[in-house]
Design an enzyme around this catalytic site. Structure first.
Site, PDB file in Angstrom:
ATOM      1  N   ASP A 414     -39.842  18.751  30.401  1.00 38.20           N
ATOM      2  CA  ASP A 414     -40.463  17.546  29.607  1.00 38.20           C
ATOM      3  C   ASP A 414     -39.614  16.551  29.530  1.00 38.20           C
ATOM      4  O   ASP A 414     -38.346  16.908  29.861  1.00 38.20           O
ATOM      5  CB  ASP A 414     -40.581  18.492  28.172  1.00 38.20           C
ATOM      6  N   THR A 416     -39.259  14.146  26.423  1.00 41.00           N
ATOM      7  CA  THR A 416     -38.870  14.137  24.965  1.00 41.00           C
ATOM      8  C   THR A 416     -38.024  15.192  24.498  1.00 41.00           C
ATOM      9  O   THR A 416     -38.634  16.202  24.441  1.00 41.00           O
ATOM     10  CB  THR A 416     -39.963  13.575  23.961  1.00 41.00           C
ATOM     11  N   ASP A 613     -39.010  21.620  24.517  1.00 42.65           N
ATOM     12  CA  ASP A 613     -38.807  21.763  23.107  1.00 42.65           C
ATOM     13  C   ASP A 613     -39.747  21.309  22.226  1.00 42.65           C
ATOM     14  O   ASP A 613     -39.573  21.786  20.970  1.00 42.65           O
ATOM     15  CB  ASP A 613     -37.650  20.676  22.791  1.00 42.65           C
TER      16      ASP A 613
END
Length: 723
Positions: A414, A416, A613
């Site tokens: 991912d 961000t 996250d």
């Protein structure tokens, strides 16, 4: 599995009460390192393998040594008697020595305390194994010692009942020295093994000992008081002075300092902390003093979660252990059968005294074949490896994750919070024609108040900086990976990417060029729609993590294929990918798209890890062969992942792969050694070399070899502490 007084396992109840005279932590739960499904309050022995149980979670500053102390006491108090028995047996038959009958009675007197008191724990465990129909290593040891001792007692008390051919050196042959020596050597092996096993939990104990015992709390009247850490509550204001450990998780309210978080995160450089920065409990305050607010206490702290995850991983079963379990399941019965065949063969075909040879060789088979080394082969490696990983800020959820990570060849990551800092900074607001910039920002921030997304936090923070009055959202809906929706002051508000706008039928063309320019700069663009019409754009930039470019480059060099999949627009994703050197990028990816991507890669034969996250990453983390969560992210992500990187540093994946590779290699070494040891030891003990070389294996040497095999497995596992 839990029990109150009677331990329960999947197959039944062992029926034995907890024992041990050493101190135990109140309410401490004990488990078996080889069979983690076995649990009971207080110390005891595993009903499956008979091994000494150990605390599920070591207590800070408290180590239960009752098992070690009991074994040490029995060993040292009986060792002189064992030595005297062996000397008397070896030298007593010389000319001019003691009368044969008297020697037998003296050996009986010397060996009886050794066998019956020193070896009592062995007999108790052997009896339990028979009663529970779970033959294990103690079945073999107990049976071997009991046969040697019982035969010798009968030969001493009623020698007239034995045939004349049983006589040796003027008396019926006795084997008190073998029974006593096997007992003492087994006690010694247990002491050494318990000491080595204790060192595998030092990582957890070191973590637990980081937490301070007290905290300095600021009362409402301004006074300060030292209170036990257990009395600290969420919202309490605490003062932390230079050189003190941060008492619990929280945020800095006043002051500044640098904090050493290395023991928890693996990051060696102290981190600067200012007002508003997060604090991790048990980290070390180095220079300045500050006042903090407690936000997480007790079992909710990062330290408690780390300890819980490490302990869970240490008690899990590696897939590789299944082979050992299958072999060990019928191994004991096979050994007893081999011992019986050995006895019969030597009694029928061996040289005189045949029965003596038969008994000694059968005893040697029973003792040397104990499957303890086989059972310890993988649990010891897992115990040490998970502790070392925790020191480096890497938390494995279970042993299967350790075994699987080394096979990963593709990493889906991912953007961000994983490649970027996850702390976006508001860049600008672009209102649509006829819209007021502050009005658009105020409504967007009002809706984002209910969101946990980092982009939302940056938008809310900017509204606060401009002193815009925020309204309370109603009907808030979160569309993970797409955006949010709700009602503000009676008007429907949408915040999200082009996918959300398209689904709502909102035309984004009027601001398309402006959005592309912002994305080309690497900013994330959030569309704002009010009452069914496009109202503006919000640009939020998220700086790339300092170590991300190096980590991506090193991952590529290691042969791993790196793919970035993000919910951001294609232009933003391509811009970030170019700066990081990631050639394969996917934009506007919903949680379902990420799961589908991983499924396609797996169908093509790839072993896939997913690193993320956020809440929207949780499905992909669970679907991947190995899910890797950033410790700086959400609890949902960490709970869905197989591996957690406490510091959120992507470079830790390389360290985790090294640990995985070395651990699996170590487990294989242990298993090979255990299999080879038993494959060679049993035939040797049975006397297969005697016709060729005249060599036999003494039961005493077999006992020493049995202990040495277990120690070698534990010692090999401890080498992982140098990782």
């Amino acid at each position: 599995m839990r029990c109150d007084g009677r331990m329960k396992t999947r197959e039944g109840t062992c029926g034995h009460a907890p024992h041990g005279d050493g101190p135990t932590a109140p309410g401490a739960v004990y488990t078996c390192p080889m069979h983690p499904e076995v649990r009971q309050p207080g110390p005891g022995h595993c009903p499956i393998c008979g091994m000494a149980l150990e605390p599920l979670l070591p207590a800070a500053g408290h180590a239960d040594t009752s098992e070690f102390d009991d074994g040490s006491r029995r060993f040292w108090r009986t060792l002189p008697l064992t030595l005297l028995t062996v000397v008397l047996a070896m030298a007593g038959h010389r000319p001019g020595g003691l009368a044969p009958a008297l020697r037998s009675w003296l050996e009986l007197a010397l060996a009886t305390p050794v066998v019956l008191w020193g070896g009592w724990p062995f007999f108790a465990r052997a009896a339990r194994s028979v009663r529970d129909r779970r033959p294990n290593m103690w079945t073999l040891i107990g049976l071997g010692v009991a046969i040697a001792y019982g035969y010798s007692v009968a030969a001493t008390l009623i020698p007239q009942a034995f045939p004349a051919s049983f006589a040796q050196h003027g008396r019926v042959g006795v084997y008190f020295e073998s029974a006593a020596a096997i007992t003492s050597l087994t006690l010694l092996g247990q002491m050494l093994e318990l000491g080595a096993r204790a060192r595998t939990s030092t990582a957890i104990e070191a973590l637990l000992n980081l937490a301070p015992r007290t905290a300095r709390r600021l009362r409402a009247d301004g006074a300060e008081e030292d209170v036990p850490l257990a009395e600290v509550r969420v919202g309490d204001r605490l003062r932390v002075r230079p050189g003190e450990n941060v008492p619990t998780d929280g945020v800095v309210l006043d002051g500044s300092s640098t904090v050493d978080e290395s023991m928890l995160t693996g990051e060696p450089v102290p981190v600067a902390k200012r007002v508003g920065d997060k604090l991790i409990g048990a980290s070390l305050n180095t220079t300045g003093g500050f006042v903090m607010r407690a936000e997480r206490v007790g079992s909710a702290t990062v330290l408690a979660q780390i300890v819980r995850m490490v302990a869970q991983a240490q008690r899990s079963r590696a897939p590789m252990q299944r082979l050992a379990d299958v072999v060990a399941g019928g191994f004991v019965l096979a050994v007893i059968a081999v011992a019986a065949i050995t006895f019969v063969a030597w009694a029928a075909l061996g040289p005189e005294p045949r029965v003596a040879y038969a008994l000694l060789n059968a005893l040697a088979v029973l003792i040397i074949a104990c499957p303890c080394a086989l059972g310890l082969a993988t649990p010891m490696s897992i115990l040490v490896a998970t502790g070392q990983a925790a020191r480096a800020g890497i938390l494995f959820r279970d042993a299967a994750a350790i075994e699987a990570l080394r096979t990963i060849d593709t990493l889906v990551v991912d953007k961000t919070g994983t490649l970027t800092a996850g702390k976006p900074v508001f860049a600008r607001c672009v209102p649509a024609p006829g819209q007021d910039e502050d009005a658009v920002l105020r409504l967007a921030a009002s809706l984002d108040r209910a969101s946990e997304h980092p982009l939302a936090q940056a938008i809310v923070a900017e509204a606060g900086r401009r002193n815009l009055p925020l309204a309370e959202p109603a009907g808030f809906r979160n569309e993970p990976g797409i955006g949010v929706a709700g009602t503000i002051e009676g008007r429907a508000v949408l915040l999200g990417g082009t996918a959300l706008m398209a689904r709502a039928g909102i035309d984004v063309a009027p601001l398309h060029d402006a959005a592309e320019r912002l994305r080309a700069e690497g900013a994330s663009v959030v569309h704002v729609a009010i009452a069914g019409r496009l109202a503006g754009l919000l640009a939020v930039s998220d700086p790339i993590k300092p170590g991300a470019p190096t980590a991506v480059r090193e991952l590529g060099r290691s042969g791993m294929r790196v793919i970035m999949a993000s919910g951001d627009g294609w232009t933003t994703v391509r811009a970030v990918g170019a700066r990081l050197g990631i050639e394969e990028v996917i934009g506007e990816a919903s949680p379902q798209d990420k799961v589908a991507l991983i499924a396609r890669l797996q169908a093509a034969g790839r072993k896939v890890a997913m690193a993320g996250d956020g809440i929207n990453d949780a499905p992909a983390l669970a679907r991947a062969d190995v899910g890797i969560a950033m410790g700086t992210g959400t609890d949902v992500a960490m709970n869905s992942a197989h591996v957690t990187l406490v510091q959120g540093d992507l470079g830790a994946i390389l360290r985790a792969r090294t640990i995985s590779t070395q651990t699996v290699r170590n487990m294989r070494q242990n298993l090979v050694f255990a299999f080879v040891y038993n494959a060679l030891g049993v035939p040797l003990a049975a006397g297969v070399l005697y016709p060729l070389t005249g060599t036999l294996l003494s039961p005493m040497i077999a006992a020493l070899a049995m202990s040495a095999s277990s120690l070698s497995v534990v010692g090999n596992a401890l080498r992982l502490r140098r990782l």
